[in-house]
Design a protein around this motif. Structure first.
Motif, mmCIF file in Angstrom:
data_model
loop_
_atom_site.group_PDB
_atom_site.id
_atom_site.type_symbol
_atom_site.label_atom_id
_atom_site.label_comp_id
_atom_site.label_asym_id
_atom_site.label_seq_id
_atom_site.Cartn_x
_atom_site.Cartn_y
_atom_site.Cartn_z
ATOM 1 N N GLY A 189 4.795 -31.680 -16.492
ATOM 2 C CA GLY A 189 3.825 -32.249 -17.423
ATOM 3 C C GLY A 189 2.724 -31.265 -17.733
ATOM 4 O O GLY A 189 2.478 -30.308 -16.989
ATOM 5 N N PHE A 190 2.050 -31.519 -18.856
ATOM 6 C CA PHE A 190 0.920 -30.698 -19.269
ATOM 7 C C PHE A 190 -0.013 -31.570 -20.095
ATOM 8 O O PHE A 190 0.406 -32.191 -21.068
ATOM 9 N N ARG A 191 -1.274 -31.644 -19.681
ATOM 10 C CA ARG A 191 -2.313 -32.416 -20.370
ATOM 11 C C ARG A 191 -1.879 -33.838 -20.713
ATOM 12 O O ARG A 191 -2.045 -34.304 -21.834
ATOM 13 N N GLY A 192 -1.324 -34.502 -19.731
ATOM 14 C CA GLY A 192 -0.962 -35.903 -19.892
ATOM 15 C C GLY A 192 0.355 -36.159 -20.597
ATOM 16 O O GLY A 192 0.722 -37.307 -20.822
ATOM 17 N N ARG A 193 1.072 -35.107 -20.934
ATOM 18 C CA ARG A 193 2.355 -35.276 -21.622
ATOM 19 C C ARG A 193 3.504 -34.826 -20.720
ATOM 20 O O ARG A 193 3.437 -33.777 -20.101
ATOM 21 N N LYS A 194 4.552 -35.627 -20.727
ATOM 22 C CA LYS A 194 5.769 -35.268 -20.012
ATOM 23 C C LYS A 194 6.524 -34.254 -20.872
ATOM 24 O O LYS A 194 6.704 -34.463 -22.070
ATOM 25 N N LEU A 195 6.933 -33.145 -20.271
ATOM 26 C CA LEU A 195 7.610 -32.083 -21.007
ATOM 27 C C LEU A 195 9.126 -32.225 -20.913
ATOM 28 O O LEU A 195 9.648 -32.741 -19.929
ATOM 29 N N LYS A 196 9.803 -31.735 -21.931
ATOM 30 C CA LYS A 196 11.272 -31.754 -21.948
ATOM 31 C C LYS A 196 11.784 -30.468 -21.316
ATOM 32 O O LYS A 196 12.274 -29.574 -21.994
ATOM 33 N N GLN A 197 11.600 -30.385 -20.013
ATOM 34 C CA GLN A 197 12.062 -29.253 -19.219
ATOM 35 C C GLN A 197 12.664 -29.810 -17.937
ATOM 36 O O GLN A 197 12.538 -30.995 -17.649
ATOM 37 N N ALA A 198 13.244 -28.927 -17.163
ATOM 38 C CA ALA A 198 13.840 -29.342 -15.890
ATOM 39 C C ALA A 198 12.749 -29.742 -14.893
ATOM 40 O O ALA A 198 11.624 -29.243 -14.962
ATOM 41 N N ASN A 199 13.092 -30.642 -13.984
ATOM 42 C CA ASN A 199 12.177 -31.018 -12.908
ATOM 43 C C ASN A 199 11.936 -29.829 -11.983
ATOM 44 O O ASN A 199 12.598 -28.800 -12.096
ATOM 45 N N TYR A 200 11.006 -30.004 -11.059
ATOM 46 C CA TYR A 200 10.613 -28.927 -10.150
ATOM 47 C C TYR A 200 11.821 -28.361 -9.418
ATOM 48 O O TYR A 200 12.560 -29.099 -8.769
ATOM 49 N N PRO A 201 12.023 -27.038 -9.490
ATOM 50 C CA PRO A 201 13.203 -26.440 -8.859
ATOM 51 C C PRO A 201 13.075 -26.271 -7.351
ATOM 52 O O PRO A 201 14.063 -25.940 -6.687
ATOM 53 N N GLY A 202 11.885 -26.481 -6.784
ATOM 54 C CA GLY A 202 11.722 -26.380 -5.337
ATOM 55 C C GLY A 202 11.915 -24.976 -4.809
ATOM 56 O O GLY A 202 12.530 -24.792 -3.765
ATOM 57 N N ASP A 203 11.394 -23.999 -5.538
ATOM 58 C CA ASP A 203 11.591 -22.623 -5.117
ATOM 59 C C ASP A 203 10.310 -21.927 -4.637
ATOM 60 O O ASP A 203 10.338 -21.155 -3.693
ATOM 61 N N TYR A 204 9.178 -22.235 -5.264
ATOM 62 C CA TYR A 204 7.946 -21.505 -4.979
ATOM 63 C C TYR A 204 6.760 -22.396 -5.315
ATOM 64 O O TYR A 204 6.836 -23.201 -6.251
ATOM 65 N N MET A 205 5.668 -22.247 -4.572
ATOM 66 C CA MET A 205 4.445 -22.975 -4.917
ATOM 67 C C MET A 205 3.227 -22.161 -4.517
ATOM 68 O O MET A 205 3.265 -21.406 -3.550
ATOM 69 N N GLU A 206 2.174 -22.359 -5.299
ATOM 70 C CA GLU A 206 0.917 -21.652 -5.066
ATOM 71 C C GLU A 206 -0.282 -22.601 -5.171
ATOM 72 O O GLU A 206 -1.400 -22.232 -4.849
ATOM 73 N N GLU A 207 -0.029 -23.806 -5.653
ATOM 74 C CA GLU A 207 -1.109 -24.781 -5.811
ATOM 75 C C GLU A 207 -0.527 -26.185 -5.711
ATOM 76 O O GLU A 207 0.552 -26.460 -6.235
ATOM 77 N N ILE A 208 -1.272 -27.059 -5.023
ATOM 78 C CA ILE A 208 -0.940 -28.482 -5.010
ATOM 79 C C ILE A 208 -2.208 -29.238 -5.372
ATOM 80 O O ILE A 208 -3.312 -28.686 -5.308
#
Length: 175
Positions: free
Chosen positions: A134-153
């Motif tokens: 998502g971005f600014r309250g909108r759900k994006l037409k992309q794949a869900n989180y790939p579970g590979d890397y993170m830097e912020e929660i």
């Protein structure tokens, strides 16, 4: 008996604690980002409760096209491909909060999972595969989180209504 102990040890070995709050926790890498960045009037804060839990609280205002408050935790990027989910130990106020992951703190896209809290302590297991982009309250037409890397929660409240809120956080783990 030995087999169940072995399995328990294996499960513990595949657990990574992102943050475990206590009375001595340092909150340096935690930041509040409210709708004031866009002219809104919401106001969130983050500190430790007297029991040593992280306490995200404040008010959400709809004035000046506002409507959200967020709490973000920045950390050195981490490969997470050996894990499949985030486990939260939290206590809310009955409000719905979003839990969010960013692969890089510079990314626009956040991967989001909505949590309806209760007024009791709860353990929430969030499979990476169920976190939508998502971005600014909108759900994006992309794949869900790939579970590979993170830097912020982070956590965000923005339920399209003016409200006070409180979320207590005990522990955030990867499993």
């Amino acid at each position: 008996m030995r087999l169940s102990l072995f399995i328990a040890l294996l499960l513990l070995m595949n657990t990574f604690i992102l943050f475990d709050f206590s009375k001595d926790s340092k909150l340096n890498n935690w930041r509040i980002v409210d709708d004031v960045v866009m002219g809104g009037r919401s106001s969130g804060s983050f500190d430790l409760s007297k029991e040593g839990h992280g306490k995200f609280s404040g008010t959400v205002s709809l004035e000046n096209n506002g409507g959200f408050s967020s709490l973000r935790y920045y950390f050195e990027g981490k490969s997470v491909s050996q894990y499949t989910k985030v486990v939260l130990h939290i206590k809310g106020d009955g409000s719905t909060f979003q839990f969010r992951i960013k692969r890089s703190s510079r990314d626009y896209v956040s991967y989001i999972y909505e949590i309806e809290t209760s007024k009791e302590w709860m353990t929430v297991e969030i499979p990476f595969k169920d976190m939508y982009p998502g971005f600014r309250g909108r759900k994006l037409k992309q794949a869900n989180y790939p579970g590979d890397y993170m830097e912020e929660i982070g956590f965000l409240i923005g339920n399209k209504k003016a409200q006070s809120f409180q979320l207590l956080i005990d522990k955030i783990e990867l499993k």
